[in-house]
Design a protein around this motif. Structure first.
Motif, mmCIF file in Angstrom:
data_model
loop_
_atom_site.group_PDB
_atom_site.id
_atom_site.type_symbol
_atom_site.label_atom_id
_atom_site.label_comp_id
_atom_site.label_asym_id
_atom_site.label_seq_id
_atom_site.Cartn_x
_atom_site.Cartn_y
_atom_site.Cartn_z
ATOM 1 N N UNK A 114 60.789 16.132 46.675
ATOM 2 C CA UNK A 114 61.820 15.634 45.677
ATOM 3 C C UNK A 114 62.654 16.881 45.199
ATOM 4 N N UNK A 115 61.693 17.884 44.552
ATOM 5 C CA UNK A 115 62.286 18.887 43.898
ATOM 6 C C UNK A 115 63.141 19.794 45.055
ATOM 7 N N UNK A 116 62.795 20.192 46.251
ATOM 8 C CA UNK A 116 63.188 20.909 47.088
ATOM 9 C C UNK A 116 64.529 20.008 47.743
ATOM 10 N N UNK A 117 64.277 18.859 47.950
ATOM 11 C CA UNK A 117 65.388 17.904 48.476
ATOM 12 C C UNK A 117 66.594 18.036 47.481
ATOM 13 N N UNK A 118 66.470 18.157 46.178
ATOM 14 C CA UNK A 118 67.410 18.141 45.157
ATOM 15 C C UNK A 118 68.058 19.464 45.368
ATOM 16 N N UNK A 119 67.234 20.533 45.609
ATOM 17 C CA UNK A 119 67.965 21.918 45.489
ATOM 18 C C UNK A 119 68.479 21.998 46.791
ATOM 19 N N UNK A 120 68.160 21.442 47.757
ATOM 20 C CA UNK A 120 68.903 21.400 49.058
ATOM 21 C C UNK A 120 70.291 20.639 49.134
ATOM 22 N N UNK A 121 70.265 19.738 48.466
ATOM 23 C CA UNK A 121 71.581 18.758 48.096
ATOM 24 C C UNK A 121 72.439 19.741 47.141
ATOM 25 N N UNK A 122 71.911 20.265 46.122
ATOM 26 C CA UNK A 122 72.970 21.023 45.323
ATOM 27 C C UNK A 122 73.480 22.110 45.956
ATOM 28 N N UNK A 123 72.887 22.826 46.751
ATOM 29 C CA UNK A 123 73.165 23.984 47.489
ATOM 30 C C UNK A 123 74.378 23.555 48.511
ATOM 31 N N UNK A 124 74.151 22.570 49.307
ATOM 32 C CA UNK A 124 75.012 22.031 50.219
ATOM 33 C C UNK A 124 76.344 21.697 49.494
ATOM 34 N N UNK A 125 76.156 21.052 48.103
ATOM 35 C CA UNK A 125 77.254 20.725 47.516
ATOM 36 C C UNK A 125 78.081 22.007 46.947
ATOM 37 N N UNK A 126 77.515 23.266 46.617
ATOM 38 C CA UNK A 126 77.927 24.402 45.995
ATOM 39 C C UNK A 126 78.866 25.053 46.876
ATOM 40 N N UNK A 127 78.104 24.970 48.478
ATOM 41 C CA UNK A 127 78.618 25.836 49.374
ATOM 42 C C UNK A 127 79.775 25.177 50.078
ATOM 43 N N UNK A 128 79.681 23.920 50.286
ATOM 44 C CA UNK A 128 80.915 23.339 50.924
ATOM 45 C C UNK A 128 81.880 23.172 50.066
ATOM 46 N N UNK A 129 81.545 22.809 48.864
ATOM 47 C CA UNK A 129 82.782 22.661 48.032
ATOM 48 C C UNK A 129 83.735 23.970 47.695
#
Length: 292
Positions: A114-129
């Motif tokens: 749960x935690x690392x899935x959320x962290x991965x999603x946040x980092x993908x959002x930050x990088x791609x944006x």
């Protein structure tokens, strides 16, 4: 009756040891807190005075400068929903798939996913944006909130572990988890060109983590072990008279704790039936030692 319901909820959230109930409670608690703030502001004509600054401290900005000033939002965003149906669907999927996940894996692995899935999603959002031109112009106005990336990690992770596990869905009947996960991924891929591309990107990031983590588990590599509590062995000093082992009763060597921990980890991952005869005997000897 009301006390009985409250006592039951309190037990499930705080005393049952089940992280699924705890995470649902945190998400619901943050939702109620934000919406009661909005209600208070509405009643006293203070719209946005309190809720606005509070919300800005817990949702994740795409703008890198704002993110550097509020790095904790990479964690807090995954527990923050403000719209009822956003919360409802996230918690339903988390509850349904989370129960299946915990039937086959342990609490530590659930929390880690749960935690690392959320962290991965946040980092993908930050990088791609910030690196894809079509999104970079909107980065300073874009924010991420919601448990969807974490839920996607649980859904896809469970489907990777048990692809042919079947659940019954309203209007659709029996559906295998591998097809359910495929629908999730396809909808998020299509959603990149929709009204909420940042959310879709974060969902895919969480889904990718869930897939990779469980594939690693299946190969014998558990990344969550880095966060396992190490049991400290307390030395016990005692003097006992030396006894000779009777000739007709051979001495049994009691397995060491490290070996027992390895067997317990194997049970949590694959079940008791997967133990070898020697491992079952070692576990039995250790249990008898504890009883003595």
């Amino acid at each position: 009756m009301r006390n009985s319901i409250l006592s039951d909820l309190k037990y499930k959230v705080f005393k049952s040891g089940n992280p699924l109930y705890l995470f649902i409670a945190i998400n619901v608690g943050v939702f109620l807190f934000l919406n009661f703030l909005l209600l208070f502001e509405f009643l006293f004509s203070y719209q946005g005075v309190v809720s606005g600054p509070v919300r800005e401290q817990i949702i994740m900005p795409a703008d890198p400068i704002l993110f550097i000033l509020k790095p904790w939002t990479l964690f807090t965003y995954m527990f923050t929903q403000q719209e009822f149906f956003h919360l409802l669907f996230n918690m339903l999927w988390l509850f349904w798939l989370g129960q299946i996940f915990l039937d086959f894996l342990n609490s530590r692995q659930f929390i880690f996913t749960y935690i690392c899935g959320g962290l991965a999603g946040g980092l993908i959002f930050l990088l791609l944006y910030n690196f894809i031109p079509v999104f970079s112009n909107e980065a300073q106005f874009s924010f991420l909130l919601g448990a969807s990336a974490s839920v996607s990690a649980i859904v896809v992770g469970t489907a990777t572990l048990l692809p042919d596990y079947t659940i019954r869905m309203l209007f659709f009947g029996n559906v295998k988890l591998k097809y359910l996960a495929l629908v999730f991924i396809v909808l998020d891929l299509i959603g990149i060109a929709g009204a909420n591309p940042g959310g879709s990107l974060s969902h895919l990031g969480g889904a990718l983590f869930g897939f990779l983590y469980v594939r690693g588990l299946q190969r014998g590599s558990d990344w969550s072990r880095a966060f396992a509590k190490k049991r400290r062995k307390k030395p016990i000093m005692r003097v006992v008279p030396k006894e000779e082992t009777p000739p007709n009763k051979p001495a049994h060597r009691v397995p060491d704790q490290e070996y027992i921990d390895t067997i317990l980890d194997k049970i949590s991952q694959y079940g008791y039936d997967k133990l070898t005869k020697e491992e079952k005997e070692a576990l039995f000897k250790a249990s008898k030692q504890d009883q003595n």
